[in-house]
Design an enzyme around this catalytic site. Structure first.
Site, mmCIF file in Angstrom:
data_model
loop_
_atom_site.group_PDB
_atom_site.id
_atom_site.type_symbol
_atom_site.label_atom_id
_atom_site.label_comp_id
_atom_site.label_asym_id
_atom_site.label_seq_id
_atom_site.Cartn_x
_atom_site.Cartn_y
_atom_site.Cartn_z
ATOM 1 N N LYS A 50 49.095 37.401 48.602
ATOM 2 C CA LYS A 50 50.128 38.400 48.310
ATOM 3 C C LYS A 50 49.781 39.106 47.021
ATOM 4 O O LYS A 50 49.180 38.517 46.117
ATOM 5 C CB LYS A 50 51.510 37.742 48.219
ATOM 6 C CG LYS A 50 51.684 36.813 47.022
ATOM 7 C CD LYS A 50 53.115 36.359 46.858
ATOM 8 C CE LYS A 50 53.253 35.200 45.893
ATOM 9 N NZ LYS A 50 53.429 35.578 44.493
ATOM 10 N N HIS A 108 38.517 27.903 43.928
ATOM 11 C CA HIS A 108 37.689 29.109 43.823
ATOM 12 C C HIS A 108 36.663 28.984 42.703
ATOM 13 O O HIS A 108 35.516 29.369 42.856
ATOM 14 C CB HIS A 108 38.569 30.346 43.611
ATOM 15 C CG HIS A 108 38.936 31.006 44.903
ATOM 16 N ND1 HIS A 108 39.908 30.501 45.723
ATOM 17 C CD2 HIS A 108 38.442 32.097 45.538
ATOM 18 C CE1 HIS A 108 40.003 31.259 46.799
ATOM 19 N NE2 HIS A 108 39.119 32.238 46.718
#
Lengths: 290, 195
Positions: free
Chosen positions: B113, B48
């Site tokens: 999550k 990322h």
């Protein structure tokens, strides 16, 4: 001369190759075979879970543990930082090399040959060390001539939401409970509930953290039998954590914690150290005695 | 007791295929159970950071974000005769700093999550995208949904490399939708007992 001979005889020799072999086996086992105590706790949580989604999550967790064990696959892709607690009997003579190197080699072989994920990196560059070392090794010298090795692969998600705080003695037992509840509540879905909460009260900053981590090694469902006050804290926190509503996978429900384990020891007159170490439902640890 | 009769939309699983379109996303609501199929990319922390840095420098990304879904995951090594090792979601909030920029560039879905920062929930709404939750710690089971896997970028990152996975019927649940809902907060509040 006679005395020297006696000492030599009394020391039990353990070759480092045996230690490496044991460590290798333990991490593969821990990562693929969930402990019976955890599986039992998950199964007995099913009827307590009133949320249909929560129930379904618990069922999937149980099914996954069984698939992982049958096909020798890691239960979770996060096969953890390799944490070890090693108890070295004082009547042991380790031969053929040194203890730490032997343990690190066991970790290296385990993660390579066991197809476990290497999840260790430089804290600044974030470059992976490539072999899941260094391991976190806690060594204690104990009485006897045995060597006990506990292998605990610890996942990052649950470790990230753990916390330690130096409370003031004035806040007392209520302050301790408040800190634990806030930590668990804030963690929410992140640590993969249902969780096990390990708590260390007292000692020093680092000792509280070590107690909290060691508390996670206790079989799920077993209470602290040493101190009645501690047992009471465990029971109350277990009830209150399960009223937070977080539920399995954080999707809401009654089963947020499978266990709350507290370890306690005296501390400085000025301090009240408290550490909360959170463990996900993949509560892995295996041990052996050489 | 609160919440007992209010359940997530159980038994109404929808089958959805990637790439995701805004039309399909508009019909997804927090709590919907989805069986997701098609291609998804794995990317987590360092990947990322690199994607984000590339965008800031105006460089071309190694993956096409248009309608894409990113799975916050890094699998265990693939043993012989298997398609992939164990795989499951990592905690999403660590990607929050980079997410709005990726959504702006066309990313449509994320699987992870745990809850997201308010600015990410807002960006999901703004860029008409969706955040799916997946159950953590059931990685042997989730691996069964993967039928193809190949590294497509940042191979030097090892487990964190970007992989293109082809998945079939991966069960996920809508957490944040285009209306700004947050399933974690809403469900947890329903079951919370204040004492």
């Amino acid at each position: 001369m006679v005395m020297e001979k006696k000492i030599r005889k009394a020391l039990r020799r353990i070759n480092v190759a045996k230690i490496t072999q044991a460590v290798k086996k333990l991490f593969i086992e821990a990562n693929t075979m969930l402990g019976d105590d955890v599986v039992c706790a998950l199964k007995s949580a099913l009827p307590r879970e009133e949320s249909a989604t929560g129930k379904q999550v618990l069922e999937k967790i149980i099914e996954n543990a069984s698939i992982a064990c049958r096909s020798i696959m890691p239960i979770c892709q996060d096969t953890g930082l390799a944490v070890l607690f090693v108890e070295v009997g004082q009547d042991i003579h380790i031969v053929g090399g040194d203890l730490r190197t032997a343990i690190e080699e066991g970790v290296r072989q385990s993660y390579a040959d066991g197809f476990l994920r290497k999840s260790v990196c430089d804290p600044l560059t974030r470059k992976n060390t490539g072999d899941n070392t260094p391991a976190i090794i806690h060594i204690d010298i104990v009485a006897g001539d045995r060597l006990k090795i506990i292998a605990m692969p610890k996942g990052g998600g649950s470790e990230n939401v753990s916390a330690a705080k130096m409370l003031t003695p004035a806040v007392g037992i209520e302050g301790i409970k408040k800190f634990v509840l806030e930590t668990v509540d804030q963690a929410g879905a992140n640590p993969c509930p249902p969780i096990i909460v390990g708590i260390g009260i007292g000692g020093s900053l680092e000792q509280a953290c070590i107690m909290a981590k060691k508390a996670l090694l206790r079989p799920v469902g077993e209470q602290n039998r040493i101190d009645e006050r501690v047992e009471q804290i465990e029971k109350e926190l277990y009830q209150r954590i399960n009223k937070l509503g977080i539920g399995p996978a954080g999707l809401g429900g009654r089963v947020t914690a499978l266990a709350v384990n507290v370890e306690m020891m005296p501390c400085h007159i000025a301090s009240l150290p408290v550490a909360v170490n959170i463990q996900c439902h993949v509560a892995r640890h295996k041990e052996t005695i050489l | 007791m609160i919440g007992v009769n209010k359940e997530i939309n159980m038994g109404t699983e929808r089958k959805i295929h990637t790439p995701l379109t805004e039309e399909v996303i508009a019909t997804l609501h927090a709590g919907d159970m989805v069986m997701l199929s098609g291609e998804v990319y794995t990317a987590r922390d360092v990947a990322h950071r690199r994607l984000h840095e590339a965008l800031l420098k105006g460089e071309k990304l190694p993956i096409d974000l248009q309608g894409a879904v990113i799975f916050y995951a890094a699998p265990t090594p693939t043993p012989p005769n298997r398609i992939i090792g164990s795989i499951g979601p990592t905690t999403s909030y660590r990607m929050d700093a980079f997410t709005p920029k990726l959504l702006e560039q066309g990313l449509k879905g994320m699987i992870g999550k745990g809850n997201r920062l308010p600015e990410v929930v807002e960006a999901i709404k703004k860029y008409k995208s969706v955040y799916f939750g997946s159950i953590g710690g059931i990685a042997a089971l989730t691996a069964k949904c993967v039928i193809e896997a190949e590294i497509v970028a940042y191979e030097d990152l090892g487990p964190e490399a970007i992989r293109k996975l082809t998945i079939v019927d991966m069960p996920v649940i809508v957490i944040n939708d285009t209306e700004g809902h947050d399933l974690y907060a809403e469900e947890q509040n329903k079951w919370r007992i204040i004492t």
